[in-house]
Design a protein around this motif. Structure first.
Motif, PDB file in Angstrom:
ATOM      1  N   TRP A  87       8.478  -2.328  -2.973  1.00 12.72           N
ATOM      2  CA  TRP A  87       7.605  -1.170  -3.164  1.00 12.72           C
ATOM      3  C   TRP A  87       6.137  -1.562  -3.217  1.00 12.72           C
ATOM      4  N   ARG A  88       5.788  -2.424  -4.150  1.00  6.07           N
ATOM      5  CA  ARG A  88       4.370  -2.791  -4.284  1.00  6.07           C
ATOM      6  C   ARG A  88       3.870  -3.603  -3.091  1.00  6.07           C
ATOM      7  N   PRO A  89       4.605  -4.620  -2.617  1.00  5.24           N
ATOM      8  CA  PRO A  89       4.112  -5.377  -1.452  1.00  5.24           C
ATOM      9  C   PRO A  89       3.860  -4.508  -0.219  1.00  5.24           C
ATOM     10  N   VAL A  90       4.751  -3.545   0.037  1.00  2.00           N
ATOM     11  CA  VAL A  90       4.563  -2.698   1.218  1.00  2.00           C
ATOM     12  C   VAL A  90       3.347  -1.799   1.050  1.00  2.00           C
ATOM     13  N   LEU A  91       3.143  -1.264  -0.154  1.00  2.96           N
ATOM     14  CA  LEU A  91       1.955  -0.442  -0.390  1.00  2.96           C
ATOM     15  C   LEU A  91       0.677  -1.270  -0.254  1.00  2.96           C
ATOM     16  N   TRP A  92       0.680  -2.480  -0.840  1.00  2.00           N
ATOM     17  CA  TRP A  92      -0.480  -3.364  -0.682  1.00  2.00           C
ATOM     18  C   TRP A  92      -0.703  -3.687   0.802  1.00  2.00           C
ATOM     19  N   GLY A  93       0.374  -4.006   1.506  1.00  3.04           N
ATOM     20  CA  GLY A  93       0.246  -4.347   2.917  1.00  3.04           C
ATOM     21  C   GLY A  93      -0.306  -3.200   3.743  1.00  3.04           C
ATOM     22  N   THR A  94       0.138  -1.974   3.446  1.00  2.00           N
ATOM     23  CA  THR A  94      -0.364  -0.807   4.171  1.00  2.00           C
ATOM     24  C   THR A  94      -1.851  -0.600   3.896  1.00  2.00           C
ATOM     25  N   ALA A  95      -2.246  -0.727   2.627  1.00  2.00           N
ATOM     26  CA  ALA A  95      -3.660  -0.567   2.273  1.00  2.00           C
ATOM     27  C   ALA A  95      -4.523  -1.613   2.978  1.00  2.00           C
ATOM     28  N   ILE A  96      -4.067  -2.861   2.974  1.00  6.43           N
ATOM     29  CA  ILE A  96      -4.829  -3.941   3.619  1.00  6.43           C
ATOM     30  C   ILE A  96      -4.917  -3.715   5.122  1.00  6.43           C
ATOM     31  N   ALA A  97      -3.810  -3.266   5.732  1.00 12.15           N
ATOM     32  CA  ALA A  97      -3.809  -3.010   7.177  1.00 12.15           C
ATOM     33  C   ALA A  97      -4.799  -1.915   7.549  1.00 12.15           C
ATOM     34  N   ILE A  98      -4.872  -0.868   6.717  1.00  7.85           N
ATOM     35  CA  ILE A  98      -5.828   0.213   6.990  1.00  7.85           C
ATOM     36  C   ILE A  98      -7.263  -0.302   6.889  1.00  7.85           C
ATOM     37  N   PHE A  99      -7.566  -1.054   5.812  1.00  7.75           N
ATOM     38  CA  PHE A  99      -8.907  -1.620   5.656  1.00  7.75           C
ATOM     39  C   PHE A  99      -9.265  -2.516   6.845  1.00  7.75           C
ATOM     40  N   ALA A 100      -8.347  -3.388   7.214  1.00  8.20           N
ATOM     41  CA  ALA A 100      -8.615  -4.318   8.310  1.00  8.20           C
ATOM     42  C   ALA A 100      -8.853  -3.580   9.619  1.00  8.20           C
ATOM     43  N   SER A 101      -8.077  -2.536   9.864  1.00  3.67           N
ATOM     44  CA  SER A 101      -8.239  -1.795  11.121  1.00  3.67           C
ATOM     45  C   SER A 101      -9.586  -1.079  11.175  1.00  3.67           C
ATOM     46  N   VAL A 102     -10.047  -0.582  10.014  1.00  5.95           N
ATOM     47  CA  VAL A 102     -11.356   0.083   9.986  1.00  5.95           C
ATOM     48  C   VAL A 102     -12.457  -0.907  10.364  1.00  5.95           C
ATOM     49  N   ILE A 103     -12.352  -2.113   9.848  1.00  5.83           N
ATOM     50  CA  ILE A 103     -13.356  -3.132  10.145  1.00  5.83           C
ATOM     51  C   ILE A 103     -13.297  -3.576  11.607  1.00  5.83           C
ATOM     52  N   ILE A 104     -12.093  -3.750  12.118  1.00  5.53           N
ATOM     53  CA  ILE A 104     -11.928  -4.356  13.442  1.00  5.53           C
ATOM     54  C   ILE A 104     -11.960  -3.324  14.569  1.00  5.53           C
ATOM     55  N   TYR A 105     -11.310  -2.169  14.363  1.00  5.99           N
ATOM     56  CA  TYR A 105     -11.087  -1.271  15.503  1.00  5.99           C
ATOM     57  C   TYR A 105     -11.725   0.107  15.393  1.00  5.99           C
ATOM     58  N   VAL A 106     -11.777   0.699  14.195  1.00  2.00           N
ATOM     59  CA  VAL A 106     -12.196   2.097  14.085  1.00  2.00           C
ATOM     60  C   VAL A 106     -13.686   2.224  14.387  1.00  2.00           C
ATOM     61  N   ARG A 107     -14.013   3.141  15.276  1.00  2.00           N
ATOM     62  CA  ARG A 107     -15.399   3.310  15.721  1.00  2.00           C
ATOM     63  C   ARG A 107     -15.807   4.783  15.712  1.00  2.00           C
ATOM     64  N   SER A 108     -15.316   5.543  14.752  1.00  2.00           N
ATOM     65  CA  SER A 108     -15.704   6.953  14.652  1.00  2.00           C
ATOM     66  C   SER A 108     -15.985   7.282  13.194  1.00  2.00           C
ATOM     67  N   ALA A 109     -16.907   8.206  12.974  1.00  2.00           N
ATOM     68  CA  ALA A 109     -17.358   8.525  11.619  1.00  2.00           C
ATOM     69  C   ALA A 109     -16.218   9.042  10.745  1.00  2.00           C
ATOM     70  N   VAL A 110     -15.361   9.893  11.317  1.00  2.00           N
ATOM     71  CA  VAL A 110     -14.261  10.460  10.525  1.00  2.00           C
ATOM     72  C   VAL A 110     -13.319   9.358  10.058  1.00  2.00           C
ATOM     73  N   GLY A 111     -12.949   8.472  10.960  1.00  2.00           N
ATOM     74  CA  GLY A 111     -12.058   7.377  10.589  1.00  2.00           C
ATOM     75  C   GLY A 111     -12.673   6.463   9.545  1.00  2.00           C
ATOM     76  N   ILE A 112     -13.955   6.151   9.721  1.00  2.00           N
ATOM     77  CA  ILE A 112     -14.634   5.265   8.776  1.00  2.00           C
ATOM     78  C   ILE A 112     -14.789   5.918   7.405  1.00  2.00           C
ATOM     79  N   ALA A 113     -14.917   7.242   7.369  1.00  2.00           N
ATOM     80  CA  ALA A 113     -15.093   7.949   6.097  1.00  2.00           C
ATOM     81  C   ALA A 113     -13.781   8.164   5.365  1.00  2.00           C
ATOM     82  N   VAL A 114     -12.715   8.495   6.090  1.00  2.00           N
ATOM     83  CA  VAL A 114     -11.465   8.924   5.444  1.00  2.00           C
ATOM     84  C   VAL A 114     -10.494   7.777   5.209  1.00  2.00           C
TER      85      VAL A 114
END
Length: 263
Positions: free
Chosen positions: A117-144
């Protein structure tokens, strides 16, 4: 201290999953429900577009950027070799619509194992953060998206095991049910995204493999339904859940006291 959550009855597990499904379906109808559900709409778009991008990487191509628009639509931009095979192009197109339900099925399976439970939630949170830094290039994605990641990280860090499990079930149902909310998109050959008319995912598969887009829409929905059904069958399996009862976690020592008096 290690906190254990005793596996519930099948009826309790079904009840939790039904509650998660009800929340997903009912939120838009509640007062201010569209505002509450908006981050989850953006999250399912993230699931979808990351599916395209990660499939492109798995196929040896590049994933350049991810755009998410205010209306909840999105676009994954990849560089595909000019000589790429039709099957490769079709696989990248299919990676988007398949990703939410396959991920949702995986989260439902993970919700059946407390150690995940906790590892998967941590992993999902980290994956979202990493994707925002590496791939997301729109204001809505960066904000939400970072707000969603922070919420998941806080739940993983501070919430009770029961909340951890329900969060996984909620996210799993959210991803699983996206195939129903997106069915019209699946059966559409062209769509408007970011002010441009482009081929839908099934339209791109049709262009690559010739069979009509509605055939591929039905095929994707069939695979998605099978994956979700299998994950629910696993999570609700009585034998698997009964086998976990009474087993202490590996880091818990048990001591047994016996009487010195002989019978």
């Amino acid at each position: 201290m290690h906190s254990m959550v005793e596996p519930g009855s099948q009826a309790e597990e079904v009840g939790r999953l039904i509650l998660a499904a009800f929340i997903v379906l009912a939120l838009p109808s509640l007062p201010f429900g569209n505002f509450i559900v908006y981050p989850f709409t953006i999250l399912t778009t993230w699931f979808h577009e990351m599916g395209h991008g990660l499939t492109a990487i798995a196929m040896g191509q590049s994933f350049d950027s991810l755009l998410i628009y205010a209306d909840g639509s999105g676009l994954a931009q990849s560089q595909v070799a000019a000589d790429a095979s039709p099957f490769l192009r079709a696989a990248i197109a299919a990676g988007g619509p398949l990703a939410p339900t396959l991920l949702g099925a995986g989260l439902i399976v993970a919700s059946a194992h407390q150690r995940l439970w906790r590892p998967v939630l941590w992993g999902t949170a980290i994956a979202i953060f990493a994707s925002v830094i590496i791939y997301v290039r729109s204001a809505v994605g960066i904000a939400v998206l970072p707000l969603v990641a922070v919420a998941l990280a806080l739940i993983a860090w501070r919430a009770s095991p029961g909340i951890n499990r329900f969060t996984l079930q909620f996210l799993g149902v959210l991803g699983a049910m996206s195939m129903f909310s997106d069915y019209r998109y699946f059966f559409t050959e062209q769509v408007q995204i970011g002010g441009r008319t482009i081929l839908s995912d099934t339209g791109q598969i049709e262009a690559a493999l010739w069979l009509p887009h509605w055939f591929w829409a039905a095929f994707i929905l069939l695979i998605s339904a099978g994956a979700v059904g299998a994950s629910l069958k696993y999570a609700l399996n009585d034998k698997r859940r009964l086998n976990t009862r009474g087993k202490p976690p590996a880091n818990v020592l048990q001591f047994k006291r016996t009487s010195d008096r002989s019978e």
